[in-house]
Design a protein around this motif. Structure first.
Motif, PDB file in Angstrom:
ATOM      1  N   TYR A   1       0.836  -1.080   0.152  1.00 25.51           N
ATOM      2  CA  TYR A   1      -0.033  -0.197  -0.131  1.00 25.51           C
ATOM      3  C   TYR A   1       0.798   1.267  -0.128  1.00 25.51           C
ATOM      4  CZ  TYR A   1      -4.265  -2.538   0.231  1.00 25.51           C
ATOM      5  OH  TYR A   1      -5.564  -3.233  -0.278  1.00 25.51           O
ATOM      6  N   TYR A   2       1.882   1.399   0.639  1.00 29.27           N
ATOM      7  CA  TYR A   2       2.928   2.329   0.615  1.00 29.27           C
ATOM      8  C   TYR A   2       3.987   2.290  -0.442  1.00 29.27           C
ATOM      9  CZ  TYR A   2      -0.023   3.832   4.475  1.00 29.27           C
ATOM     10  OH  TYR A   2      -0.966   4.141   5.293  1.00 29.27           O
ATOM     11  N   PHE A   3       4.564   1.496  -0.727  1.00 28.50           N
ATOM     12  CA  PHE A   3       5.917   1.530  -1.517  1.00 28.50           C
ATOM     13  C   PHE A   3       5.455   0.866  -2.731  1.00 28.50           C
ATOM     14  CE2 PHE A   3       8.084   0.692   2.533  1.00 28.50           C
ATOM     15  CZ  PHE A   3       8.771   2.024   2.520  1.00 28.50           C
ATOM     16  N   MET A   4       4.408   0.227  -3.131  1.00 27.49           N
ATOM     17  CA  MET A   4       3.910  -0.043  -4.562  1.00 27.49           C
ATOM     18  C   MET A   4       2.769   0.825  -4.804  1.00 27.49           C
ATOM     19  SD  MET A   4       4.646  -4.176  -4.399  1.00 27.49           S
ATOM     20  CE  MET A   4       4.236  -4.279  -6.171  1.00 27.49           C
ATOM     21  N   HIS A   5       2.206   1.628  -3.965  1.00 27.46           N
ATOM     22  CA  HIS A   5       1.259   2.670  -4.340  1.00 27.46           C
ATOM     23  C   HIS A   5       0.122   2.028  -4.552  1.00 27.46           C
ATOM     24  CE1 HIS A   5       4.454   5.577  -4.131  1.00 27.46           C
ATOM     25  NE2 HIS A   5       5.070   4.877  -5.207  1.00 27.46           N
TER      26      HIS A   5
ATOM     27  N   ALA B   1      -4.666  -4.875  -7.867  1.00 28.17           N
ATOM     28  CA  ALA B   1      -5.118  -5.316  -6.845  1.00 28.17           C
ATOM     29  C   ALA B   1      -5.931  -6.627  -6.780  1.00 28.17           C
ATOM     30  CB  ALA B   1      -5.546  -4.009  -5.862  1.00 28.17           C
ATOM     31  N   VAL B   2      -6.911  -6.591  -7.662  1.00 32.92           N
ATOM     32  CA  VAL B   2      -7.922  -7.667  -7.907  1.00 32.92           C
ATOM     33  C   VAL B   2      -7.000  -8.930  -7.922  1.00 32.92           C
ATOM     34  CG1 VAL B   2      -9.711  -8.619  -9.050  1.00 32.92           C
ATOM     35  CG2 VAL B   2      -9.683  -6.375  -8.232  1.00 32.92           C
ATOM     36  N   PHE B   3      -6.165  -8.889  -9.034  1.00 30.32           N
ATOM     37  CA  PHE B   3      -5.161  -9.923  -9.559  1.00 30.32           C
ATOM     38  C   PHE B   3      -4.343 -10.548  -8.070  1.00 30.32           C
ATOM     39  CE2 PHE B   3      -6.087  -8.462 -13.630  1.00 30.32           C
ATOM     40  CZ  PHE B   3      -6.757  -9.787 -14.071  1.00 30.32           C
ATOM     41  N   MET B   4      -3.834  -9.383  -7.545  1.00 32.18           N
ATOM     42  CA  MET B   4      -2.980  -9.869  -6.433  1.00 32.18           C
ATOM     43  C   MET B   4      -3.723 -10.471  -5.161  1.00 32.18           C
ATOM     44  SD  MET B   4      -0.360  -6.676  -6.398  1.00 32.18           S
ATOM     45  CE  MET B   4       0.667  -7.315  -4.724  1.00 32.18           C
TER      46      MET B   4
END
Length: 110
Positions: free
Chosen positions: A73-77, A87-90
């Motif tokens: 959430y912070y380093f990969m934005h 995000a859905v795929f992850m």
């Protein structure tokens, strides 16, 4: 990069971008410090002799999950707009991995 302006005033836009960049940097520094702290807590949990491995292993795995969330959430934005599909795929991959591990653990241990 497209240089978009929200208002007709370039100074206002520049001030807004600087403020947003400063906030983003503050969040990244806080997240980095928390990840270092979580890593130190993990080392302390392993090094402390009075904790059994039945406590240490799940505790370290929990801290690892928290660190992954910080990194996503912070380093990969991933909290920014436009990152919904990755995000859905992850999350889908995490769900499939969880189901696979659960299935194999059920087959092996039952």
């Amino acid at each position: 990069m497209v240089n978009q302006t929200n208002s007709g005033n370039e100074r206002v836009d520049l001030a807004y971008r600087r403020k947003k960049n400063a906030e983003e940097m503050k969040h990244q520094v806080i997240s980095f410090v928390l990840m270092i702290l979580l890593t130190l807590i993990s080392f302390a949990a392993v090094g402390y002799d009075k904790f059994s491995h039945w406590f240490s292993i799940p505790f370290i795995l929990l801290l690892a999950v928290v660190q992954v969330a910080f990194q996503l959430y912070y380093f990969m934005h991933m909290s920014h707009k436009g990152h919904e599909m990755p995000a859905v795929f992850m999350y889908g991959g995490v769900f499939v991995a969880f189901l696979t591990i659960w299935a194999f653990a059920t087959i092996v241990w039952w």
